[in-house]
Every structure is written in structure tokens, then in C-alpha cells.
Design an enzyme around this catalytic site. Structure first.
Site, mmCIF file in Angstrom:
data_model
loop_
_atom_site.group_PDB
_atom_site.id
_atom_site.type_symbol
_atom_site.label_atom_id
_atom_site.label_comp_id
_atom_site.label_asym_id
_atom_site.label_seq_id
_atom_site.Cartn_x
_atom_site.Cartn_y
_atom_site.Cartn_z
ATOM 1 C CB THR A 105 45.710 44.321 34.710
ATOM 2 O OG1 THR A 105 46.873 45.002 35.191
ATOM 3 C CG2 THR A 105 46.028 42.872 34.512
ATOM 4 C CB SER A 160 46.772 52.015 44.323
ATOM 5 O OG SER A 160 45.495 52.615 44.295
ATOM 6 C CE LYS A 161 47.579 48.720 37.030
ATOM 7 N NZ LYS A 161 47.385 47.484 36.327
ATOM 8 N NE ARG A 162 41.876 49.056 43.711
ATOM 9 C CZ ARG A 162 42.537 48.370 44.612
ATOM 10 N NH1 ARG A 162 42.544 48.780 45.854
ATOM 11 N NH2 ARG A 162 43.176 47.283 44.286
#
Ligand code: GLU
Length: 481
Positions: free
Chosen positions: A12, A248-250
């Protein structure tokens, strides 16, 4: 018992540092126990799937040095290892679970589900279809009515297990929803797929993020309903960006390949993330992946969140860079030297030698060497240095004696240049430092440089050094009358 562990990333996005750490610990645990390390791609959530993310998983594991024994391209007899290739299995097992009394068909439509609101204002399923007689439910399914299969959570029990890091975890069954196991499109939810896959793949130890800690009792009830042996669980602490926020991925930079592109060495990143939540008994910080295998121990895994500290990773990366041979460092640094305006113009190998002890991350190199080409815009007052006892006159004299001696020097090496500058200083009745200082300014036009006159001369090469010395002598004669 042969230990079998799995790393089960979802494609993802790119490989997040937290995911990679999970994979690393899983790998270390398997290797430490002479077990099997399996890669499974969890791609059932097609909506969240990101183009190229599967390839990034393969690439990352390869670059990070985490080789798996079984995986999509390495069949060990437990495949397929990609969830979308296992679709038939989930339906088969969901139906089996219905027969065993651990699940049931549910025909509630979206509107009905939306209308259910529990005491907490959540749409928790109210078990409406739980008691439909099985024969009736099967007939409705056969007649083509849309359905999902839900977990039939036993009532009035407490589901407990002992996590090897967090200890005993218990959840009362009234706090567990009769959640969907198989969706109306026939695809499994993660909740179901992880159990079926871990069982069928013979996984003995499940290592994964702490976010699954409290869902695990629910998964265990599925194991129990099937009569399957539960695996051992090892949940891993959160990685924080700072005291308040989770990494986080963000947070754009938190992915492995971005760090590699920024000039971190893969082995340094892997080393650093190993320490995010694990403390080896030896307290050793810099270690190879094989040393990690040797020292890995679940007792050293932390319960408290780990803070990702890029400054510390930079430091560790710098240690790796310094430990390389000059040739190895040259190979890894050359692409970054070539990114600078100075790349390819002087002696790149000598530039790399100069940089090896002066950068922590390779991408710092271009900025640090650009000055080599910005030579002719300089301030004449740089020659004046009280502590060194250099003024315009001393500088003029120093450059003159150095120029004469250096133009006769064929052996353009550090040792020979040092000797040459020293003896020319003596011959001119000056201190070595006065000559070296003046020559360094003359060669670079900079108030300070990484490395002194000798290193600068080696980097620039004889021809360019002599050209700059001549230019500077001229300049000084013109400007400092
Ligand atoms: N696919 C899940 C994730 O990426 C894996 C969870 C697990 O290891 O069971 O978070």
C-alpha cells in the site's frame, strides 16, 4: 519445533521504516533459531494497493540484506505466497468455519448496517443473522441472495494469550464484534486471511506491529473454532516521530528507499532501525546483520515506544562511512561527487578521501565541494590573519617561495607537498604555517576549507594548483600595493 516466521507487508505504499523493522526482527528471529523466514504479500485490499509497491518490497528486502527462504518467487511448498492468488482458499475455509459453528452467514444490507448504532455511537453489528438456522441460510445463499460470512464470537468468555513482549492480553468476548470474515465479493478481510494463511503456512511465531495486539484474542478464537494450534505472538512497539506523534507513512521521509536516495547506506539504516525497540545485551550499537542474528533476543525487545532520531541515524551512517576502505568509499561517493559542479574536474579520488571523514551522509558531499570551482571571487582580506602572523606582505612572499618550490615538484603527493611547503618556508625565513595558510587561501579563495593547503593541492592537481597560485600572486600584487 522448527521456527517458521513470516513478514507480511501490504503493498500500500513504499517500504515504511516501521514495516521494515518488523521484517527485520522477523528475519532475525528466524535466523537466530535456524528457522524459516517467509515473505507473504498481503494484497487483498485492492483499493489501497499502490502501483510499484510490490516491486519496492522485493527491492528493499534485497538491498537490506534480508533474504527469505520462501516467498512468491521461492516456493517452499506452502504457496501461493500472494494473497490474491489464494482467493479460493479463504471461501473454502470460511464455509468450513460455518460448518464448525465458528461463523455464520449474514444477509444484512448496507442500509440496515448503517442504521445500527450501539451505546458508543458505533455501527457495531447486532448479531441479527447469528441465529438463522444453517439450512435456511444455505438455501438463501443457494438462491443467490448476497451475503457475508461473520465470525461467531463465543459469548461469555474471556480470550487471553501471552504475548512474549507485552505479557498477558485478555479481551472479553462481549467486547469483540461478530466481524466480517468473508466479504460479499468473496474476498477475505485481513482478520480472516491472516489466520488462515498463518495456519496453512505453518507459522509458529507471529511478529507484527502493536496495533494488532488487542485484535489477536479475536484471531485466537478463530484458531480455536477450527481446532488449530495458535502461534506464539511477539508484538512490536510503536515508532514515534517525537514524543507525541507516531512515525507514519505520511511523514514523507520515513521510507527506506528515500533514505537510501538521500545518501544513507542500507546497512546503516538496517542497523539503526534494529535499535528502534531492541537493545542487545551487549549494548553494542554498530553491528552487522550477522551480529544482530547472533545477539537477537526477545528479552531485549522494548515495550515502550521508540523515537526515530534521524540525527542518530546520521551519526551511525557516518561511522559506517569512516569504516570503509578508501576504495569502497570512492565507489559509493562518486555519484555524489559527480552531482557537484566540482565533479569530474579535479581528482575525484582525492576529493572522496577528503570527504570520507567529513560527511555523515553522502548527499552532504556536493555542497561541501562546490567551493572547489568557485575560486576566483574572493576577498583579498582573507590573507590577513593575525594569529598566524600573516599580512599582505607575508602572503606575497609566502606565495612566491611556495610557487617556485612547487613548480619544481614532480611528486605531487601529500608527503612531498608538505615537505616542499615546509622547506620553502624555512628557505624564505617564514613559519610553515604562514606558507600553508597563504597557499590554502590562494588555492581556494575560501576562508575555511575541508582540509588544508596540502590536501587542496592534491585534490586540484598540479596544473590547476599552479594556475591558481599564479593568479593569486598576480591578484595580490595588483590589489595589495
Ligand atoms: N499486512 C499487515 C500489515 O502490513 C501485516 C500484519 C501481520 O503481520 O499480520 O500491517
Amino acid at each position: 519445533m522448527t521456527v517458521r516466521t513470516r513478514f507480511a507487508p501490504s503493498p500500500t505504499g513504499f517500504m515504511h521504516i516501521g514495516n521494515l523493522r518488523t521484517g527485520l526482527y522477523t528475519y532475525l528471529y528466524a535466523r537466530k533459531h535456524n528457522g524459516t523466514f517467509i515473505l507473504r504479500i498481503e494484497d487483498t485490499d485492492q483499493e489501497r494497493k499502490v502501483e510499484g509497491a510490490v516491486e519496492a518490497i522485493y527491492r528493499t528486502l534485497k538491498i537490506a540484506g534480508m533474504s527469505y527462504d520462501e516467498g512468491p518467487d521461492k516456493d517452499g511448498g506452502y504457496g501461493p505466497y500472494v494473497q490474491t492468488e489464494r482467493m479460493g482458499l479463504y471461501k473454502e475455509y470460511a464455509e468450513k468455519l460455518v460448518e464448525l459453528g465458528g461463523a455464520y452467514y449474514c444477509f444484512c444490507d448496507k442500509e440496515r448496517l448503517q442504521s445500527i448504532v450501539d451505546d458508543n455511537g458505533l455501527h457495531t453489528y447486532d448479531k441479527h443473522c447469528r441465529n438463522i438456522p444453517l439450512e435456511e441460510a444455505k438455501a438463501r445463499v443457494a438462491a443467490g441472495e448476497p451475503y457475508v460470512i461473520r465470525q461467531k464470537v463465543p459469548e461469555g468468555v474471556v480470550s487471553s494469550y501471552t504475548d512474549l513482549v507485552f505479557g498477558e492480553i485478555s479481551v472479553a468476548s462481549e467486547d469483540i464484534e461478530d466481524g466480517v470474515l468473508l466479504k460479499s465479493d468473496g474476498l477475505p478481510t485481513y482478520n480472516f486471511a491472516n489466520v488462515v494463511d498463518d495456519h496453512l503456512m505453518g507459522i509458529t511465531h507471529v511478529m507484527r506491529g502493536i496495533e494488532y495486539l488487542s485484535s489477536t484474542p479475536k484471531y485466537n478464537l478463530i484458531y480455536d473454532a477450527f481446532g488449530w494450534e495458535r502461534p506464539t505472538y511477539i508484538h512490536l512497539t510503536t515508532i514515534m516521530k517525537d514524543a507525541q506523534r507516531k512515525l507514519s507513512k505520511r511523514y514523507g521521509d520515513a521510507n527506506f528507499e528515500d533514505f537510501v536516495a538521500k545518501g544513507y547506506l542500507p546497512e546503516a539504516i538496517v542497523n539503526y532501525i534494529a535499535l528502534l525497540g531492541w537493545c542487545p545485551k551487549s549494548n553494542q550499537e554498530k553491528m552487522t546483520i550477522d551480529e544482530m542474528v547472533e545477539q537477537f533476543d526477545v528479552d531485549g525487545l522494548s515495550k515502550s515506544p521508540a523515537i526515530f532520531d534521524e540525527a542518530k541515524m546520521r551519526w551511525l551512517n557516518g561511522e559506517y562511512l569512516k569504516a570503509m576502505t578508501p576504495e569502497e568509499f570512492y565507489t559509493v561517493s562518486l555519484p555524489y561527487i559527480m552531482k557537484s559542479k566540482a565533479g569530474g574536474k579535479f581528482n575525484d579520488y582525492e576529493i572522496s578521501r577528503l570527504m570520507q571523514t567529513r560527511v555523515d551522509v553522502l548527499s552532504d558531499i556536493p555542497d561541501k565541494i562546490d567551493f572547489l570551482v568557485d575560486f576566483d571571487e574572493y576577498d583579498i582580506n582573507m590573507y590577513v590573519h593575525q594569529k598566524m602572523k600573516v599580512d599582505f606582505n607575508v602572503a606575497k612572499q609566502a606565495l612566491k617561495v611556495a610557487f617556485d618550490a612547487m613548480s619544481n615538484l614532480d611528486d605531487w603527493t601529500e608527503d612531498a607537498l608538505k615537505e616542499c611547503m615546509k622547506s620553502s618556508a624555512e628557505a624564505g625565513g617564514m613559519k610553515g604555517g604562514q606558507v600553508m595558510f597563504s597557499v590554502r587561501v590562494a588555492l581556494t579563495g575560501q576562508p575555511s576549507t575541508p582540509g588544508g593547503a596540502v590536501e587542496m593541492a592534491v585534490v586540484l592537481g598540479k596544473e590547476e594548483s599552479m594556475r591558481r597560485l599564479a593568479f593569486s600572486i598576480d591578484y595580490l600584487n595588483r590589489e595589495a600595493q
